[in-house]
Scaffold this motif. Structure first.
Motif, PDB file in Angstrom:
ATOM      1  N   ALA A  22       4.036  10.157  -6.907  1.00 49.16           N
ATOM      2  CA  ALA A  22       5.084  10.516  -7.867  1.00 49.16           C
ATOM      3  C   ALA A  22       4.483  10.790  -9.236  1.00 49.16           C
ATOM      4  O   ALA A  22       4.922  11.697  -9.945  1.00 49.16           O
ATOM      5  CB  ALA A  22       6.129   9.402  -7.959  1.00 49.16           C
ATOM      6  N   GLY A  23       3.465  10.047  -9.610  1.00 53.56           N
ATOM      7  CA  GLY A  23       2.804  10.252 -10.901  1.00 53.56           C
ATOM      8  C   GLY A  23       2.129  11.601 -10.968  1.00 53.56           C
ATOM      9  O   GLY A  23       2.124  12.258 -12.009  1.00 53.56           O
ATOM     10  N   ARG A  24       1.557  12.053  -9.845  1.00 56.09           N
ATOM     11  CA  ARG A  24       0.899  13.363  -9.814  1.00 56.09           C
ATOM     12  C   ARG A  24       1.912  14.490  -9.909  1.00 56.09           C
ATOM     13  O   ARG A  24       1.652  15.522 -10.492  1.00 56.09           O
ATOM     14  CB  ARG A  24       0.073  13.513  -8.544  1.00 56.09           C
ATOM     15  CG  ARG A  24      -1.251  12.783  -8.599  1.00 56.09           C
ATOM     16  CD  ARG A  24      -2.105  13.189  -7.410  1.00 56.09           C
ATOM     17  NE  ARG A  24      -1.628  12.573  -6.177  1.00 56.09           N
ATOM     18  CZ  ARG A  24      -2.127  11.447  -5.682  1.00 56.09           C
ATOM     19  NH1 ARG A  24      -3.109  10.832  -6.294  1.00 56.09           N
ATOM     20  NH2 ARG A  24      -1.661  10.952  -4.568  1.00 56.09           N
ATOM     21  N   SER A  25       3.098  14.288  -9.326  1.00 58.84           N
ATOM     22  CA  SER A  25       4.102  15.357  -9.336  1.00 58.84           C
ATOM     23  C   SER A  25       4.940  15.359 -10.608  1.00 58.84           C
ATOM     24  O   SER A  25       5.662  16.300 -10.872  1.00 58.84           O
ATOM     25  CB  SER A  25       5.009  15.240  -8.114  1.00 58.84           C
ATOM     26  OG  SER A  25       5.772  14.046  -8.188  1.00 58.84           O
ATOM     27  N   GLU A  26       4.846  14.302 -11.386  1.00 57.14           N
ATOM     28  CA  GLU A  26       5.635  14.215 -12.618  1.00 57.14           C
ATOM     29  C   GLU A  26       4.818  14.538 -13.855  1.00 57.14           C
ATOM     30  O   GLU A  26       5.069  13.988 -14.913  1.00 57.14           O
ATOM     31  CB  GLU A  26       6.214  12.803 -12.776  1.00 57.14           C
ATOM     32  CG  GLU A  26       7.309  12.464 -11.814  1.00 57.14           C
ATOM     33  CD  GLU A  26       7.864  11.072 -12.067  1.00 57.14           C
ATOM     34  OE1 GLU A  26       7.593  10.482 -13.125  1.00 57.14           O
ATOM     35  OE2 GLU A  26       8.583  10.585 -11.192  1.00 57.14           O
ATOM     36  N   VAL A  27       3.870  15.410 -13.742  1.00 53.18           N
ATOM     37  CA  VAL A  27       3.065  15.762 -14.903  1.00 53.18           C
ATOM     38  C   VAL A  27       3.963  16.574 -15.820  1.00 53.18           C
ATOM     39  O   VAL A  27       4.316  17.708 -15.529  1.00 53.18           O
ATOM     40  CB  VAL A  27       1.810  16.559 -14.494  1.00 53.18           C
ATOM     41  CG1 VAL A  27       1.013  16.962 -15.722  1.00 53.18           C
ATOM     42  CG2 VAL A  27       0.982  15.744 -13.537  1.00 53.18           C
ATOM     43  N   ALA A  28       4.377  15.948 -16.918  1.00 48.24           N
ATOM     44  CA  ALA A  28       5.283  16.590 -17.869  1.00 48.24           C
ATOM     45  C   ALA A  28       4.581  16.722 -19.203  1.00 48.24           C
ATOM     46  O   ALA A  28       3.735  15.897 -19.550  1.00 48.24           O
ATOM     47  CB  ALA A  28       6.555  15.747 -18.018  1.00 48.24           C
ATOM     48  N   PRO A  29       4.951  17.725 -19.982  1.00 46.31           N
ATOM     49  CA  PRO A  29       4.355  17.853 -21.319  1.00 46.31           C
ATOM     50  C   PRO A  29       4.665  16.631 -22.155  1.00 46.31           C
ATOM     51  O   PRO A  29       5.749  16.045 -22.045  1.00 46.31           O
ATOM     52  CB  PRO A  29       5.021  19.108 -21.890  1.00 46.31           C
ATOM     53  CG  PRO A  29       5.688  19.796 -20.747  1.00 46.31           C
ATOM     54  CD  PRO A  29       5.896  18.771 -19.684  1.00 46.31           C
ATOM     55  N   GLU A  71       0.830  -1.205   0.000  1.00 51.01           N
ATOM     56  CA  GLU A  71       0.000   0.000   0.000  1.00 51.01           C
ATOM     57  C   GLU A  71       0.864   1.254   0.000  1.00 51.01           C
ATOM     58  O   GLU A  71       0.554   2.224  -0.704  1.00 51.01           O
ATOM     59  CB  GLU A  71      -0.966   0.000   1.187  1.00 51.01           C
ATOM     60  CG  GLU A  71      -2.067  -1.032   1.070  1.00 51.01           C
ATOM     61  CD  GLU A  71      -2.911  -0.853  -0.187  1.00 51.01           C
ATOM     62  OE1 GLU A  71      -3.251   0.291  -0.536  1.00 51.01           O
ATOM     63  OE2 GLU A  71      -3.228  -1.874  -0.829  1.00 51.01           O
ATOM     64  N   ARG A  72       1.942   1.275   0.793  1.00 50.82           N
ATOM     65  CA  ARG A  72       2.842   2.438   0.808  1.00 50.82           C
ATOM     66  C   ARG A  72       3.493   2.629  -0.551  1.00 50.82           C
ATOM     67  O   ARG A  72       3.599   3.757  -1.049  1.00 50.82           O
ATOM     68  CB  ARG A  72       3.915   2.279   1.887  1.00 50.82           C
ATOM     69  CG  ARG A  72       3.402   2.550   3.292  1.00 50.82           C
ATOM     70  CD  ARG A  72       4.529   2.680   4.301  1.00 50.82           C
ATOM     71  NE  ARG A  72       5.355   1.484   4.410  1.00 50.82           N
ATOM     72  CZ  ARG A  72       5.095   0.458   5.206  1.00 50.82           C
ATOM     73  NH1 ARG A  72       4.030   0.465   5.980  1.00 50.82           N
ATOM     74  NH2 ARG A  72       5.911  -0.583   5.252  1.00 50.82           N
ATOM     75  N   ALA A  73       3.933   1.532  -1.178  1.00 48.61           N
ATOM     76  CA  ALA A  73       4.562   1.627  -2.499  1.00 48.61           C
ATOM     77  C   ALA A  73       3.573   2.145  -3.536  1.00 48.61           C
ATOM     78  O   ALA A  73       3.916   2.991  -4.380  1.00 48.61           O
ATOM     79  CB  ALA A  73       5.114   0.265  -2.926  1.00 48.61           C
ATOM     80  N   ARG A  74       2.344   1.672  -3.486  1.00 50.13           N
ATOM     81  CA  ARG A  74       1.317   2.132  -4.425  1.00 50.13           C
ATOM     82  C   ARG A  74       1.021   3.616  -4.222  1.00 50.13           C
ATOM     83  O   ARG A  74       0.863   4.358  -5.189  1.00 50.13           O
ATOM     84  CB  ARG A  74       0.044   1.302  -4.267  1.00 50.13           C
ATOM     85  CG  ARG A  74       0.189  -0.094  -4.815  1.00 50.13           C
ATOM     86  CD  ARG A  74      -1.052  -0.921  -4.573  1.00 50.13           C
ATOM     87  NE  ARG A  74      -0.934  -2.226  -5.209  1.00 50.13           N
ATOM     88  CZ  ARG A  74      -1.824  -3.195  -5.082  1.00 50.13           C
ATOM     89  NH1 ARG A  74      -2.908  -3.014  -4.348  1.00 50.13           N
ATOM     90  NH2 ARG A  74      -1.642  -4.352  -5.686  1.00 50.13           N
ATOM     91  N   GLN A  75       0.943   4.026  -2.970  1.00 46.94           N
ATOM     92  CA  GLN A  75       0.679   5.434  -2.694  1.00 46.94           C
ATOM     93  C   GLN A  75       1.847   6.297  -3.166  1.00 46.94           C
ATOM     94  O   GLN A  75       1.641   7.353  -3.761  1.00 46.94           O
ATOM     95  CB  GLN A  75       0.417   5.655  -1.200  1.00 46.94           C
ATOM     96  CG  GLN A  75      -0.042   7.052  -0.873  1.00 46.94           C
ATOM     97  CD  GLN A  75      -1.342   7.417  -1.570  1.00 46.94           C
ATOM     98  OE1 GLN A  75      -2.329   6.702  -1.479  1.00 46.94           O
ATOM     99  NE2 GLN A  75      -1.344   8.529  -2.295  1.00 46.94           N
ATOM    100  N   ALA A  76       3.078   5.850  -2.917  1.00 43.95           N
ATOM    101  CA  ALA A  76       4.257   6.602  -3.371  1.00 43.95           C
ATOM    102  C   ALA A  76       4.279   6.702  -4.896  1.00 43.95           C
ATOM    103  O   ALA A  76       4.600   7.753  -5.454  1.00 43.95           O
ATOM    104  CB  ALA A  76       5.537   5.935  -2.857  1.00 43.95           C
TER     105      ALA A  76
END
Length: 151
Positions: free
Chosen positions: A136-143, A127-132
Motif C-alpha cells: 500500500a505504501g508503494r502504491s500511495e506515492v503522493a506528492p 507477515e501478510r499485514a506487513r506485506q500489505a
C-alpha cells in the motif's frame, strides 16, 4: 525462548473476573516492570539464562551476543535488584561470578513464553499485514504538497 510451564496461580487469576478497580500500586509496578523488561537486553539475558542455566559474566555476554560489557553489567544489576537474577561471587583468584535466574525470574520467563507462543501462532498473519502495508505504501506515492495541504 524455551517453552515454560504456565504458572497455575496466574492462569487461575487470568480466567477469573476482571476487578472493577485497579490498585494504583500494582498499576505503577506493572508500568515499571514493563519499562525494564521490555527492552531487548533484559529479554535476551532472561532467555540465555533460561536456556543455559548458570553462566559466568563472559559466557552470558557471548550467549546474548552483541551487547557491550557496560550494558550487560547495567542490565544484570537491574535484574538482580528486581529479584530476577541471582549473582554469586566465588572467593577465588581471579574472582569468579555466576548469574542464574531466581524462581521469580523463571516465572517472568514463563510469562513471556506466552508472547512467544502468540508470535508463533500469528506470524503468518503479521507477515501478510506487513506485506500489505508495504504494498500500500508503494502504491500511495503522493506528492508532498498533497499530503501537507500546501500549494
Amino acid at each position: 525462548m524455551r517453552r515454560a510451564a504456565p504458572d497455575p496461580e496466574i492462569e487461575a487469576r487470568r480466567r477469573g473476573e476482571v476487578p472493577a478497580e485497579t490498585d494504583p500500586r500494582i498499576e505503577a509496578l506493572v508500568h515499571d516492570i514493563i519499562g525494564k523488561v521490555a527492552d531487548k537486553w533484559t529479554l535476551l539475558i532472561l532467555e540465555a539464562l533460561e536456556e543455559h542455566g548458570t553462566l559466568r559474566f563472559t559466557q552470558l555476554g557471548r550467549a546474548v551476543g552483541r551487547i557491550s560489557q557496560k550494558m550487560l553489567t547495567q542490565t544484570v544489576r537491574q535484574m538482580e535488584r528486581d529479584g530476577l537474577v541471582r549473582r554469586t561471587v566465588h572467593p577465588v583468584i581471579p574472582p569468579h561470578v555466576d548469574y542464574a535466574l531466581t524462581p521469580l525470574g523463571k516465572s517472568l520467563g514463563a510469562a513471556f513464553c506466552g508472547v512467544w507462543l502468540w508470535a508463533e501462532t500469528h506470524h503468518a498473519e503479521i507477515e501478510r499485514a506487513r506485506q500489505a502495508f508495504a504494498d500500500a505504501g508503494r502504491s500511495e506515492v503522493a506528492p508532498a504538497s498533497a499530503e501537507t495541504g500546501g500549494s
